[in-house]
Design a protein around this motif. Structure first.
Motif, short mmCIF file in Angstrom:
data_model
loop_
_atom_site.label_atom_id
_atom_site.label_comp_id
_atom_site.label_asym_id
_atom_site.label_seq_id
_atom_site.Cartn_x
_atom_site.Cartn_y
_atom_site.Cartn_z
N VAL A 16 -5.64 2.80 -4.62
CA VAL A 16 -4.61 1.80 -4.31
C VAL A 16 -5.20 0.70 -3.37
O VAL A 16 -4.59 -0.32 -3.47
CB VAL A 16 -3.61 2.76 -3.52
CG1 VAL A 16 -2.76 2.03 -2.53
CG2 VAL A 16 -2.90 3.71 -4.24
N LEU A 39 -2.05 -1.45 -10.81
CA LEU A 39 -2.13 -0.19 -10.79
C LEU A 39 -2.25 0.58 -12.22
O LEU A 39 -3.12 1.46 -12.16
CB LEU A 39 -1.24 0.51 -9.73
CG LEU A 39 -1.12 1.96 -9.44
CD1 LEU A 39 -2.48 2.43 -9.02
CD2 LEU A 39 0.13 2.57 -8.64
N TRP A 66 5.48 -6.59 -6.01
CA TRP A 66 5.45 -5.37 -6.35
C TRP A 66 5.07 -5.26 -7.84
O TRP A 66 4.33 -4.49 -8.34
CB TRP A 66 6.71 -4.84 -6.02
CG TRP A 66 6.97 -3.51 -6.97
CD1 TRP A 66 7.71 -3.12 -7.92
CD2 TRP A 66 6.25 -2.50 -6.69
NE1 TRP A 66 7.60 -2.01 -8.39
CE2 TRP A 66 6.53 -1.51 -7.79
CE3 TRP A 66 4.97 -1.89 -5.85
CZ2 TRP A 66 6.15 -0.08 -7.83
CZ3 TRP A 66 4.70 -0.32 -5.83
CH2 TRP A 66 5.15 0.38 -6.93
N ARG A 78 4.01 1.53 -1.12
CA ARG A 78 4.84 2.05 -2.17
C ARG A 78 3.54 2.10 -3.35
O ARG A 78 4.03 3.17 -4.31
CB ARG A 78 5.30 0.46 -2.59
CG ARG A 78 6.52 -0.10 -1.88
CD ARG A 78 7.49 -0.38 -2.50
NE ARG A 78 8.26 -0.01 -3.75
CZ ARG A 78 8.84 -0.67 -4.60
NH1 ARG A 78 9.13 -2.00 -4.34
NH2 ARG A 78 9.52 -0.37 -5.81
N LEU A 79 2.58 1.64 -3.33
CA LEU A 79 1.53 2.13 -4.61
C LEU A 79 0.94 3.55 -4.09
O LEU A 79 0.67 4.28 -5.20
CB LEU A 79 0.50 1.05 -4.61
CG LEU A 79 0.86 -0.18 -4.90
CD1 LEU A 79 -0.38 -1.32 -4.86
CD2 LEU A 79 1.17 -0.28 -6.60
N ARG A 80 1.06 4.01 -2.98
CA ARG A 80 0.69 5.54 -2.84
C ARG A 80 1.74 6.18 -3.17
O ARG A 80 1.35 7.53 -3.51
CB ARG A 80 0.13 5.63 -1.28
CG ARG A 80 -1.08 5.04 -1.20
CD ARG A 80 -1.62 5.39 0.44
NE ARG A 80 -2.87 4.90 0.45
CZ ARG A 80 -3.66 4.34 1.70
NH1 ARG A 80 -3.00 4.88 2.50
NH2 ARG A 80 -4.78 3.88 1.63
N THR A 108 -4.49 -7.58 -5.86
CA THR A 108 -3.29 -8.20 -5.83
C THR A 108 -3.37 -9.56 -5.14
O THR A 108 -3.12 -10.53 -5.43
CB THR A 108 -2.33 -7.38 -5.35
OG1 THR A 108 -2.16 -6.32 -6.21
CG2 THR A 108 -0.89 -7.89 -5.41
N ARG A 122 2.74 6.05 -6.33
CA ARG A 122 2.48 6.15 -7.52
C ARG A 122 1.02 6.85 -7.65
O ARG A 122 0.74 7.13 -8.95
CB ARG A 122 2.82 4.74 -7.98
CG ARG A 122 4.03 4.10 -8.03
CD ARG A 122 4.86 4.31 -9.11
NE ARG A 122 6.28 3.80 -8.89
CZ ARG A 122 6.93 3.18 -9.52
NH1 ARG A 122 6.29 2.65 -10.70
NH2 ARG A 122 8.07 2.92 -9.38
N CYS A 123 0.33 6.57 -6.91
CA CYS A 123 -1.21 6.98 -7.02
C CYS A 123 -1.56 7.70 -5.69
O CYS A 123 -1.63 7.15 -4.79
CB CYS A 123 -1.92 5.90 -7.16
SG CYS A 123 -3.67 6.32 -7.66
N THR A 147 0.96 -1.16 -0.11
CA THR A 147 0.07 -0.25 -0.12
C THR A 147 0.94 1.15 0.09
O THR A 147 0.74 2.11 -0.68
CB THR A 147 -0.77 0.07 1.29
OG1 THR A 147 -1.75 -1.02 1.28
CG2 THR A 147 -1.83 1.31 1.42
N GLY A 199 1.22 -5.85 -8.33
CA GLY A 199 0.61 -4.64 -7.72
C GLY A 199 0.66 -3.53 -8.87
O GLY A 199 -0.36 -2.60 -9.02
N SER A 200 1.99 -3.40 -9.40
CA SER A 200 2.21 -2.25 -10.19
C SER A 200 1.43 -2.31 -11.40
O SER A 200 1.05 -1.48 -12.04
CB SER A 200 3.64 -2.00 -10.55
OG SER A 200 4.28 -3.02 -10.92
#
Length: 179
Positions: free
Chosen positions: A47, A83, A76, A36-38, A54, A40-41, A34, A79-80
């Motif tokens: 997210v 995303l 990752w 790491r994805l935040r 995922t 990016r977004c 979460t 998830g990426s």
């Protein structure tokens, strides 16, 4: 003292249907993924959905770990990619929404303006929050955004009949909540 399983052991056990292993894997990696994805977004809802998707892919066996690498790196990558897929989908829906908004007559008040003019704060807001996300999405598209049933079906990615059914259910639940 309980033994701590390695990431790979947890992943293999979760993929084999071990619910406890899956829960431990989720507790171990969901906060990290979460965060790491935040990065990016900025949309926390997107997210959170991606993190859930995922881990659901792992639980349902759609994501296969080849046991040749770091579990975090593998998560990752999943998830990426999810995303990116989610953001591309939002981008297409956003472009469609903008195109449809340009077609609307600018002289008349939007559906959102009509709703907001009649409601300040109160029971309606609470009733809307209690609706399921699916029903709220249909109301958002048809009432707030002013889309037709057909347009809402395209934006939401569901059949027009489903839009009609969810709209009826949402209105019924709102009437009951406000009665």
């Amino acid at each position: 003292m309980s033994e701590t399983r390695s990431d790979g052991e947890l992943l293999r056990a979760a993929a084999a249907g071990d619910r406890h292993a899956f829960e431990e894997l989720y507790r171990r990696f969901a906060p990290w993924l979460t965060a790491r994805l935040r990065g990016r977004c900025a949309d926390a809802g997107t997210v959170d959905d991606v993190v859930q998707e995922t881990f659901l892919a792992i639980w349902r066996g759609k994501a296969r770990y080849r046991e040749d690498g770091d579990v975090a790196g593998w998560l990752w990558r999943i998830g990426s990619r999810r995303l990116v897929d989610a953001l591309r989908g939002d981008g297409a829906r956003g472009r469609l929404r903008q195109a449809l908004a340009r077609l609307r007559h600018r002289d008349e008040a939007s559906a959102e303006e009509r709703v907001l003019a009649g409601v300040e704060h109160g029971d309606l807001a609470g009733a809307l929050v209690r609706l399921s996300p699916e029903l709220r999405a249909v109301l958002q598209a048809t009432v707030i955004d002013g889309l037709t049933t057909r347009e809402a079906a395209v934006v939401l990615g569901i059949p027009p009949g489903t839009v009609k059914t969810r709209a009826l259910r949402a209105r019924k639940q709102l009437r009951e909540a406000l009665a």
